[in-house]
Design a protein around this motif. Structure first.
Motif, short mmCIF file in Angstrom:
data_model
loop_
_atom_site.label_atom_id
_atom_site.label_comp_id
_atom_site.label_asym_id
_atom_site.label_seq_id
_atom_site.Cartn_x
_atom_site.Cartn_y
_atom_site.Cartn_z
N ILE A 10 22.05 47.04 -21.36
CA ILE A 10 22.89 46.72 -22.50
C ILE A 10 22.46 45.34 -22.98
O ILE A 10 22.24 44.43 -22.17
CB ILE A 10 24.40 46.76 -22.14
N ALA A 11 22.31 45.19 -24.30
CA ALA A 11 21.80 43.93 -24.84
C ALA A 11 22.20 43.81 -26.30
O ALA A 11 22.53 44.81 -26.96
CB ALA A 11 20.28 43.86 -24.71
N PRO A 12 22.19 42.59 -26.85
CA PRO A 12 22.44 42.42 -28.29
C PRO A 12 21.40 43.19 -29.11
O PRO A 12 20.26 43.40 -28.66
CB PRO A 12 22.30 40.91 -28.50
N GLY A 13 21.79 43.58 -30.31
CA GLY A 13 20.92 44.41 -31.13
C GLY A 13 19.55 43.83 -31.39
O GLY A 13 18.56 44.57 -31.47
N TRP A 14 19.46 42.49 -31.51
CA TRP A 14 18.16 41.91 -31.83
C TRP A 14 17.16 42.02 -30.68
O TRP A 14 15.98 41.73 -30.85
CB TRP A 14 18.32 40.46 -32.27
N ALA A 15 17.61 42.47 -29.51
CA ALA A 15 16.69 42.63 -28.37
C ALA A 15 15.63 43.69 -28.65
O ALA A 15 14.60 43.72 -27.98
CB ALA A 15 17.47 43.00 -27.11
N ALA A 34 31.48 40.78 -29.11
CA ALA A 34 30.73 40.49 -30.34
C ALA A 34 30.08 39.11 -30.21
O ALA A 34 30.77 38.09 -30.26
CB ALA A 34 31.65 40.53 -31.55
N GLY A 35 28.79 39.10 -30.03
CA GLY A 35 28.08 37.84 -29.98
C GLY A 35 27.88 37.28 -31.38
O GLY A 35 28.16 37.93 -32.38
N GLY A 36 27.39 36.08 -31.43
CA GLY A 36 27.13 35.46 -32.71
C GLY A 36 27.64 34.04 -32.76
O GLY A 36 28.10 33.49 -31.77
N ALA A 59 31.89 47.58 -35.14
CA ALA A 59 33.19 48.01 -35.69
C ALA A 59 34.28 48.03 -34.63
O ALA A 59 35.46 47.87 -34.94
CB ALA A 59 33.05 49.40 -36.32
N SER A 60 33.90 48.22 -33.37
CA SER A 60 34.88 48.27 -32.28
C SER A 60 34.79 47.04 -31.37
O SER A 60 35.42 47.01 -30.31
CB SER A 60 34.66 49.53 -31.44
N SER A 61 34.02 46.04 -31.76
CA SER A 61 33.78 44.90 -30.89
C SER A 61 34.98 43.97 -30.81
O SER A 61 35.90 44.04 -31.63
CB SER A 61 32.56 44.11 -31.39
#
Length: 430
Positions: A269-274, A317-319, A380-382
């Motif tokens: 599992i990882a952030p999308g940009w991975a 939700a990272g960021g 959407a569910s984060s």
């Protein structure tokens, strides 16, 4: 990186210094001209975007924008030292979204309410606006968002006769069957609380709750305990990662290594940009001492972590948020930079580089491929971490890493939850 308990004292003392600022104090006058400094955290903002900001800022103001990258590991200590110091403060600063409540509540940032609508207003990511606001005013705007989802080896899952799971129980069972002596069915570090809290959220648990203005840790809540019990089982049954490993680079473990031909993980599992770092590895034609990853749809796939009853599980939700230092002498110039950052051009550039744009009107810039779809569905569910004034101190203390490491190491979950509730409660209200 594992932090020691000494960080608790550091963070707490620094917050006392910041508390010397008043949320009602006037911002600094513009005495310093148009040359300003922006602090960015880590390497998430690509060089092309940094160059764009420098060029656009120079064209708009005639001044020079200096961009300084700070490491996440010591960013909290640097921020708490620099922000109150008018001679050394960055003018504009990126901060992790989980830290925003701490800094906004003590007056470290300038009030942006007068330009909030110009920067995007109601189109800006609501949850990030919320954590960047205090007492009805906006102090830290969203910068970019990233949500976490599952990357998996299609070939390994298919060979085991497994398909994409529909529920969290199915996921837990599937990754356990994929574990072998040399391969994690699901690679997750024992201290990796940022990903581990997904099991808490999925079961309806929380890290903390608020009564009026008083926050308290809720690790002992029955729903939180249920999620922790599932996580403990997943770590034991599916992961070969060290129990002492926190934030890591799990894409290294799932990649198809051109030398060995075998991955160390079937699922991560990882952030999308991975996804830019995942794929078949081969020597870099420009530098044979390095490797590059090329995504292969036949080998790799993505899906959102499923919830207990299906759908998407709530993931962290990272960021980041972005703000103007209240101590900056360059308030007007700093607002000009903010306007560039929230321009249509820059927001689209964020999306094109795999970073969820703060202004949701431009989310289409993320594209319509499988990565954009997974990011949108998981986002959407984060959920965010608690918007408590002392949450930055909680994170800086290392308590969460220690707690999750002990849980995943096989500790008594209820006893540990009670112990760490008490420790977190000492910090969480600032």
């Amino acid at each position: 990186m594992k932090r020691k308990y000494g960080a608790v004292a550091m963070a707490t003392a620094a917050l006392v210094v910041l508390a010397g600022c008043s949320t009602n104090a006037p911002v600094a006058d513009d005495e310093g001209g148009k040359d300003i400094t922006l602090w960015v955290m880590g390497g998430d903002t690509p060089e092309a975007l940094r160059d764009y900001l420098k060029t656009e800022y120079a064209d708009a103001t005639g001044g020079t924008l200096s961009i300084e990258q700070q490491d996440w590991a010591d960013a909290l200590s640097k921020l708490t030292t620099a922000l109150p110091d008018a001679e050394n403060t960055p003018d504009v600063v990126e901060i992790g979204n989980t830290w925003a409540p701490t800094f906004t509540s003590v007056g470290a940032f300038s009030d942006l309410s007068d330009i909030h609508d110009e920067l995007g207003g109601d189109d800006l990511l609501p949850s990030f606006v919320e954590v960047g606001s205090f007492d009805g005013k906006v102090y830290a705007e969203p910068y970019y968002f990233g949500s976490r989802y599952i990357f998996y080896r299609k070939d390994i899952w298919a060979a085991a006769g497994l398909s994409v799971p529909a529920t969290l129980d199915e996921f837990n069972e599937s990754v356990a069957t994929l574990k072998s002596a040399g391969q994690s069915g699901f690679y997750i570090g024992g201290e990796d609380w940022r990903n581990g809290i997904s099991w808490i959220f999925a079961n309806g648990g929380e890290l903390a709750t608020v009564d009026g203005t008083e926050w308290s840790s809720s690790l002992s809540d029955p729903k939180t305990i249920e999620g922790l019990e599932q996580l403990q089982s997943v770590f034991t049954d599916a992961s070969l990662a060290p129990v002492t490993e926190a934030d890591s680079t799990p894409w290294v473990n799932i990649n198809n290594n051109a030398t060995t031909g075998a991955p160390e993980a079937a699922t991560i599992i990882a952030p999308g940009w991975a996804h830019w770092s995942i794929g078949d590895l081969a020597p870099d034609p420009k530098d044979d001492t390095k490797t590059i990853a090329t995504w292969n749809d036949e080998t790799f796939g993505v899906f959102v972590l499923p919830g207990v009853d299906g759908g998407a599980a709530p993931v962290f939700a990272g960021g980041s948020n972005i703000a103007i230092s209240a101590a900056s002498k360059n308030q007007a110039a700093s607002k000009e930079l903010m306007k560039i950052i929230f321009s249509e051009e820059y927001q689209n550039m964020l999306g094109q580089n795999g970073l969820g744009p703060a202004n949701l009107k431009y989310s289409s810039a993320l594209g319509d491929d499988q990565f954009a779809s997974a990011l949108a569905e998981s986002a959407a569910s984060s959920k965010l971490t608690p918007a408590a004034p002392g949450w930055a101190a909680v994170e800086g203390s290392g308590l969460l890493e220690e707690f999750f490491g002990k849980v995943n190491g096989g500790g008594d979950i209820k006893a540990l939850a009670a112990e760490y509730d008490a420790k977190i409660d000492e910090l969480i209200n600032g």
